[in-house]
Design a protein around this motif. Structure first.
Motif, PDB file in Angstrom:
ATOM      1  N   ILE A  28      15.691 125.608 117.554  1.00 58.81           N
ATOM      2  CA  ILE A  28      16.526 125.167 118.667  1.00 58.81           C
ATOM      3  C   ILE A  28      17.258 123.910 118.225  1.00 58.81           C
ATOM      4  CG2 ILE A  28      16.583 124.306 121.039  1.00 58.81           C
ATOM      5  CD1 ILE A  28      14.057 125.983 121.572  1.00 58.81           C
ATOM      6  N   ARG A  29      18.560 124.013 118.211  1.00 57.72           N
ATOM      7  CA  ARG A  29      19.389 122.869 117.823  1.00 57.72           C
ATOM      8  C   ARG A  29      19.512 121.939 119.022  1.00 57.72           C
ATOM      9  NH1 ARG A  29      24.596 123.522 114.072  1.00 57.72           N
ATOM     10  NH2 ARG A  29      24.827 121.326 113.639  1.00 57.72           N
ATOM     11  N   THR A  30      19.034 120.706 118.862  1.00 53.79           N
ATOM     12  CA  THR A  30      19.048 119.734 119.951  1.00 53.79           C
ATOM     13  C   THR A  30      18.954 118.317 119.398  1.00 53.79           C
ATOM     14  OG1 THR A  30      17.965 119.012 121.986  1.00 53.79           O
ATOM     15  CG2 THR A  30      16.539 119.930 120.294  1.00 53.79           C
ATOM     16  N   ASP A  31      19.561 117.378 120.101  1.00 53.92           N
ATOM     17  CA  ASP A  31      19.417 115.968 119.759  1.00 53.92           C
ATOM     18  C   ASP A  31      18.200 115.354 120.437  1.00 53.92           C
ATOM     19  OD1 ASP A  31      21.678 115.934 118.135  1.00 53.92           O
ATOM     20  OD2 ASP A  31      23.012 115.365 119.774  1.00 53.92           O
ATOM     21  N   ARG A  32      17.469 116.173 121.214  1.00 56.28           N
ATOM     22  CA  ARG A  32      16.295 115.696 121.942  1.00 56.28           C
ATOM     23  C   ARG A  32      15.083 116.582 121.643  1.00 56.28           C
ATOM     24  NH1 ARG A  32      20.661 116.537 124.843  1.00 56.28           N
ATOM     25  NH2 ARG A  32      19.807 118.458 125.644  1.00 56.28           N
TER      26      ARG A  32
ATOM     27  N   VAL B 221      13.593 117.846 113.347  1.00 57.14           N
ATOM     28  CA  VAL B 221      14.548 117.031 112.605  1.00 57.14           C
ATOM     29  C   VAL B 221      15.189 116.123 113.647  1.00 57.14           C
ATOM     30  CG1 VAL B 221      16.640 116.982 111.197  1.00 57.14           C
ATOM     31  CG2 VAL B 221      14.994 118.863 110.911  1.00 57.14           C
ATOM     32  N   ARG B 222      14.907 114.843 113.564  1.00 56.02           N
ATOM     33  CA  ARG B 222      15.486 113.880 114.503  1.00 56.02           C
ATOM     34  C   ARG B 222      16.956 113.647 114.150  1.00 56.02           C
ATOM     35  NH1 ARG B 222      11.533 112.565 117.606  1.00 56.02           N
ATOM     36  NH2 ARG B 222       9.426 112.336 116.879  1.00 56.02           N
ATOM     37  N   PRO B 223      17.778 113.296 115.127  1.00 54.38           N
ATOM     38  CA  PRO B 223      19.201 113.074 114.850  1.00 54.38           C
ATOM     39  C   PRO B 223      19.459 112.112 113.691  1.00 54.38           C
ATOM     40  CG  PRO B 223      18.841 113.114 117.201  1.00 54.38           C
ATOM     41  CD  PRO B 223      17.474 113.149 116.553  1.00 54.38           C
ATOM     42  N   VAL B 224      18.648 111.073 113.586  1.00 51.94           N
ATOM     43  CA  VAL B 224      18.837 110.089 112.518  1.00 51.94           C
ATOM     44  C   VAL B 224      18.594 110.698 111.126  1.00 51.94           C
ATOM     45  CG1 VAL B 224      16.467 109.178 112.589  1.00 51.94           C
ATOM     46  CG2 VAL B 224      18.347 107.691 111.875  1.00 51.94           C
ATOM     47  N   ASP B 225      17.802 111.769 111.054  1.00 53.46           N
ATOM     48  CA  ASP B 225      17.485 112.421 109.778  1.00 53.46           C
ATOM     49  C   ASP B 225      18.331 113.670 109.524  1.00 53.46           C
ATOM     50  OD1 ASP B 225      15.387 110.571 109.298  1.00 53.46           O
ATOM     51  OD2 ASP B 225      14.068 111.739 110.619  1.00 53.46           O
ATOM     52  N   ALA B 226      19.171 114.036 110.464  1.00 53.20           N
ATOM     53  CA  ALA B 226      19.955 115.273 110.371  1.00 53.20           C
ATOM     54  C   ALA B 226      21.015 115.185 109.281  1.00 53.20           C
ATOM     55  CB  ALA B 226      20.598 115.591 111.708  1.00 53.20           C
TER      56      ALA B 226
ATOM     57  N   GLY C 275      17.028 119.115 115.572  1.00 46.75           N
ATOM     58  CA  GLY C 275      16.446 120.168 116.387  1.00 46.75           C
ATOM     59  C   GLY C 275      14.968 120.328 116.124  1.00 46.75           C
ATOM     60  N   MET C 276      14.458 121.497 116.528  1.00 43.79           N
ATOM     61  CA  MET C 276      13.022 121.748 116.401  1.00 43.79           C
ATOM     62  C   MET C 276      12.757 123.202 116.046  1.00 43.79           C
ATOM     63  SD  MET C 276      12.082 121.171 120.396  1.00 43.79           S
ATOM     64  CE  MET C 276      13.083 121.915 121.680  1.00 43.79           C
ATOM     65  N   GLY C 277      11.838 123.392 115.117  1.00 42.54           N
ATOM     66  CA  GLY C 277      11.377 124.721 114.735  1.00 42.54           C
ATOM     67  C   GLY C 277      10.268 125.148 115.672  1.00 42.54           C
ATOM     68  N   ILE C 278      10.434 126.313 116.280  1.00 39.96           N
ATOM     69  CA  ILE C 278       9.500 126.801 117.294  1.00 39.96           C
ATOM     70  C   ILE C 278       8.775 128.039 116.792  1.00 39.96           C
ATOM     71  CG2 ILE C 278       9.275 127.658 119.667  1.00 39.96           C
ATOM     72  CD1 ILE C 278      10.433 124.756 119.354  1.00 39.96           C
TER      73      ILE C 278
END
Length: 132
Positions: free
Chosen positions: A40-44, A75-80, A87-90
């Motif tokens: 899921i691609r997200t900044d949160r 993956v936090r926005p600062v590390d993207a 985003g987050m791997g689910i």
């Protein structure tokens, strides 16, 4: 990054995904999906190991597909980066074997409809049935 993902073939398909964290409703996008999970691609992103219910809006399905998942990695926005977006791997979570099989069948059909039987079969590692 590939060591974080499960070994199931992934398809580059953009789907709307909706989920709730505390009392906040989020609508983001997933850009790839496999039988075992999605990104899921997200900044949160939620915290690793968070379990939650989310809904995937899939064309040709009257109702969104509701799934339970657990955050495996983020993956936090600062590390993207362009190759590794925020985003987050689910990892999908199932109540029983029947639910797992039903969800996998929907994901296979989605991949076949979006990518064609041949490419979807290669990603999944087996030939797909062309039955309607």
């Amino acid at each position: 990054m590939s060591d974080r993902r499960n070994t199931g073939g992934r398809a580059a398909i953009e789907l709307n995904v909706e989920y709730k964290r505390l009392n906040t409703f989020f609508a983001d996008y997933t850009r790839n999906i496999s039988k075992g999970g999605t990104f899921i691609r997200t900044d949160r992103p939620l915290d690793v190991n968070t379990e939650f219910v989310f809904a995937l809006s899939i064309k040709n399905l009257a109702e969104p597909l509701r799934l339970r998942g657990r955050v495996k990695w983020i993956v936090r926005p600062v590390d993207a980066t362009p190759d590794s977006p925020a985003g987050m791997g689910i990892e999908f979570q199932y109540n029983d074997e029947k639910e797992r099989r039903e969800t996998e069948a929907i994901v296979e059909k989605l991949m076949a409809n979006e990518l064609g039987d041949e490419l979807a079969g290669k990603l999944l590692g087996h030939k797909l049935s062309t039955k309607a």
